[in-house]
Write an enzyme that holds these catalytic residues in place. Sequence first.
Site, PDB file in Angstrom:
ATOM      1  N   GLU A 196      31.637  39.892  28.856  1.00  0.00           N
ATOM      2  CA  GLU A 196      32.194  38.694  28.230  1.00  0.00           C
ATOM      3  C   GLU A 196      32.173  38.900  26.725  1.00  0.00           C
ATOM      4  O   GLU A 196      31.127  39.246  26.158  1.00  0.00           O
ATOM      5  CB  GLU A 196      31.378  37.467  28.640  1.00  0.00           C
ATOM      6  CG  GLU A 196      31.438  37.244  30.146  1.00  0.00           C
ATOM      7  CD  GLU A 196      30.433  36.228  30.659  1.00  0.00           C
ATOM      8  OE1 GLU A 196      30.797  35.454  31.554  1.00  0.00           O
ATOM      9  OE2 GLU A 196      29.281  36.219  30.171  1.00  0.00           O
TER      10      GLU A 196
ATOM     11  N   ASP B 227      37.104  27.139  38.608  1.00  0.00           N
ATOM     12  CA  ASP B 227      35.889  26.860  37.834  1.00  0.00           C
ATOM     13  C   ASP B 227      35.468  25.425  38.112  1.00  0.00           C
ATOM     14  O   ASP B 227      36.200  24.484  37.777  1.00  0.00           O
ATOM     15  CB  ASP B 227      36.161  27.057  36.343  1.00  0.00           C
ATOM     16  CG  ASP B 227      36.603  28.480  36.018  1.00  0.00           C
ATOM     17  OD1 ASP B 227      36.036  29.410  36.605  1.00  0.00           O
ATOM     18  OD2 ASP B 227      37.518  28.650  35.189  1.00  0.00           O
TER      19      ASP B 227
END
EC number: 5.3.1.16
Length: 247
Positions: A8, A128
């Site tokens: 990330e 999500d």
Amino acid sequence: MMIYPTMELLDGRCVTLDKGNLDAPMIWHVDPVETAKGFAEAGAEWMHLTDFNALQGDSSNQDLVEELIRTAGLPIQLGGGIRSREQAEFWIEKGVGRVVIGTMAAYDPAAVAELAKYYPDQVVLAVDVWQGQVMTEGWRKSGAWTPEAFVKAFGNAPFAGILVTDIDSDMSDLDAQLGLISGLAEQAHSPVIASGVVRSKDDISRLKYLPNISGALVGRALFNKTITLEEAMETAQPNPEPVAEFL
């Protein structure tokens, strides 16, 4: 089950977040390109890359992402701020293996289903989840979808996978996370990839026996050295069938 070593990026650095909080990232002082090459050298078949700057509409990591695509030595599944067909095609043309799309899918499911048909096996649907709702805009907005309705809306669209993240689940409550993921996997027409559930080899051992779970993202556990990539991949392999010994 496939293990996706996960990187990330925020401001050009490798980070991990706590429940999606961009204001307090954990920064890992490693070189992103060398880290990605290490994933390939360890034998990973794919890596997952999330660009947190792109999630916020900031393209400052673009050159680094392009360098990773060129030099990592393994295909990349890229997520973060891909909210139009043009952006998806831009990255596919740059050589990314798959694009991960969430926000665009919530606002225009038909366009994303069409994109998946045009690029079979290159589009991943991101689901999500925060407090039972599908989140959009980099986890900042709660949409009108429940996870179940969201997955169902795409029918048989040929996604490469469905990436499920339970944002608000306490990492200590693995049962709750597995319940959400396995419930969606039962309904999905594409293989499900689990995100945010692997802290140890034991978690991988539990996850690999859930039906229709094709893979898991492993990020924080690799960076803090709780588990090595080699250990994760070995644990994810199916257990060998017992063989009778003939005397």
